[in-house]
Design an enzyme around this catalytic site. Structure first.
Site, mmCIF file in Angstrom:
data_model
loop_
_atom_site.group_PDB
_atom_site.id
_atom_site.type_symbol
_atom_site.label_atom_id
_atom_site.label_comp_id
_atom_site.label_asym_id
_atom_site.label_seq_id
_atom_site.Cartn_x
_atom_site.Cartn_y
_atom_site.Cartn_z
ATOM 1 C CE LYS A 1 -3.359 -2.744 0.067
ATOM 2 N NZ LYS A 1 -4.498 -3.264 0.768
HETATM 3 C C1 PLP Z 1 -5.405 -4.274 1.163
HETATM 4 C C2 PLP Z 1 -6.862 -4.272 1.142
HETATM 5 C C3 PLP Z 1 -7.644 -4.591 2.269
HETATM 6 C C4 PLP Z 1 -7.101 -4.990 3.608
HETATM 7 O O1 PLP Z 1 -5.964 -5.693 3.581
HETATM 8 P P1 PLP Z 1 -5.110 -6.130 4.848
HETATM 9 O O2 PLP Z 1 -4.084 -6.999 4.202
HETATM 10 O O3 PLP Z 1 -6.006 -6.883 5.774
HETATM 11 O O4 PLP Z 1 -4.527 -4.927 5.504
HETATM 12 C C5 PLP Z 1 -9.021 -4.479 2.146
HETATM 13 N N1 PLP Z 1 -9.606 -4.110 1.007
HETATM 14 C C6 PLP Z 1 -8.896 -3.789 -0.082
HETATM 15 C C7 PLP Z 1 -9.618 -3.325 -1.306
HETATM 16 C C8 PLP Z 1 -7.509 -3.892 -0.067
HETATM 17 O O5 PLP Z 1 -6.807 -3.605 -1.167
#
Ligand code: PLP
Length: 369
Positions: free
Chosen positions: A181
């Site tokens: 991210k």
């Molecule tokens: C990354 C992501 C999440 C949550 O991811 P975690 O790995 O649990 O932090 C939720 N929704 C979307 C659309 C994502 O890209």
């Protein structure tokens, strides 16, 4: 040449901040988490921020804090990472999918209204790849029908639509700090809201159902251990101070891809729209239906280039099919997009030479079929 799909943007500053925690007394439930929450809330301009150990935990608590559960329906996108729908299943609620817009790849607001029933409790839009969902229309519909809005802004930290930041338009919004991210804490996430009651509920549920009144062993409700640790929070604090710089660098990479790939008519680049400033999460292109995406991916991988199909439709995941009886053809735009999309290497260590190499290999792969 080997080109990674993703790579975190970390400096000595982050390393020093984490090491400093390791030589302090508090590895969990200390001052860094509160500071990270405070600074995150200030950045977004929201009243409350609650740090959690993943975006998925954050989505779960957001759903639960609204009292959404068995017998309730929530309208969401089938074109997303699976967590945005699984968070409803955790509470026994039913995800009701509405197909996406073929350009923005986000839930199509025109398809939401017809999915609303007496059981609908909320709308859960996702800012896919960092491109903000049509929040004005979604919030309008939510108000018209008395529904809550949970923004899955996990991919969109720093994006704006009509000058409003992603994560500032729903009752609750959730961010993720997974390593690919915009900013990372290793694993981690954040819930934001302006509602004091929801914020308190999320805080309590994150910490085993404890109310923060000093009664350590009093559990007021069913809770979880969704706490973020101090090392992660320290990392997040520094990353957040670097967010603008990180976003600018990512934008530069996106521009380079546009330069190198903008002239081919057999591929579609991510959209640009005047009222949207996209904070890039991944760089996803779409290939013409005459091109075999999987064959192109295989060539790229053989040439050392990280790439991935993004996303696979949620309703066609094996356990969704068997739980809910979904079939192919129910969300045709999602399915067609899923067959033709391809995420290219995207991170701040990419050099122009590498992007050149990716572009040339992609062109070669597309023509060698
Ligand atoms: C990354 C992501 C999440 C949550 O991811 P975690 O790995 O649990 O932090 C939720 N929704 C979307 C659309 C994502 O890209």
């Amino acid at each position: 040449m080997k080109v990674e799909l993703s790579y975190p943007d970390l400096t000595e500053q982050e390393i020093e901040a984490v090491v400093a925690v390791l030589s302090s007394q508090y590895l969990s439930m200390g001052p860094r988490v509160s500071q990270f929450e405070y600074e995150f809330a200030v950045y977004l301009g929201r009243k409350y921020a609650i740090a959690v150990n993943s975006g998925t935990s954050g989505l779960h608590l957001a759903v639960k804090s609204l009292g959404i559960g068995k017998g309730d329906e929530v309208i969401t996108s089938p074109f997303s990472f699976i967590a945005s729908s699984n968070c409803l299943l955790y509470e026994g609620a039913q995800p009701v999918f509405a197909d996406i817009d073929p350009i923005s790849l986000n839930i199509n607001p025109d398809l939401i209204e017809r999915s609303i029933t007496k059981k609908t409790k909320a709308i859960l839009p996702v800012d896919v790849f960092g491109y903000p969902a049509e929040m004005e229309q979604i919030v309008f519909l939510a108000q018209k029908y008395g529904l809550a809005v949970i923004e899955d802004a996990c991919e969109a930290l720093g994006s704006t639509i009509n000058r409003r930041l992603s994560g500032t338009m729903g009752e609750l919004a959730v961010f993720s700090f997974y390593p690919n991210k915009q900013i990372t804490t290793g694993e981690g996430g954040m819930i934001v809201t302006d509602d004091e009651k929801l914020a308190l509920l999320c805080k309590t549920m994150r910490n085993q159902g404890r109310v923060e009144d000093g009664l350590w062993l009093t559990h007021r409700m069913l809770g979880y251990n969704y706490r973020l640790d101090e090392m992660s929070a320290a990392l997040g604090i520094v990353q957040l101070t670097r967010l603008d710089e990180i976003i600018k660098k990512r934008e530069k990479i996106a521009r380079l891809y546009e330069q190198k790939l903008g002239s081919y008519d057999w591929l579609t680049l991510p959209p640009r729209q005047e009222n949207i400033e996209q904070s890039w999460f991944v760089y996803v292109i779409r290939l013409d239906s005459t091109i075999n995406r999987d064959a192109v991916m295989q060539v790229l991988q053989e040439e050392g280039i990280g790439c991935r199909p993004y996303f696979s439709p949620i309703h066609l995941q094996p356990f969704y099919k068997s739980l809910f009886g979904y079939r192919e053809g129910q969300f045709p735009i999602t399915e067609e997009v899923s067959r033709s999309t391809l995420a290219l290497p995207f991170h701040n260590r990419l050099t122009e030479k590498e992007i050149d190499y990716v572009a040339k290999t992609l062109v070669f792969a597309a023509h060698s079929q």
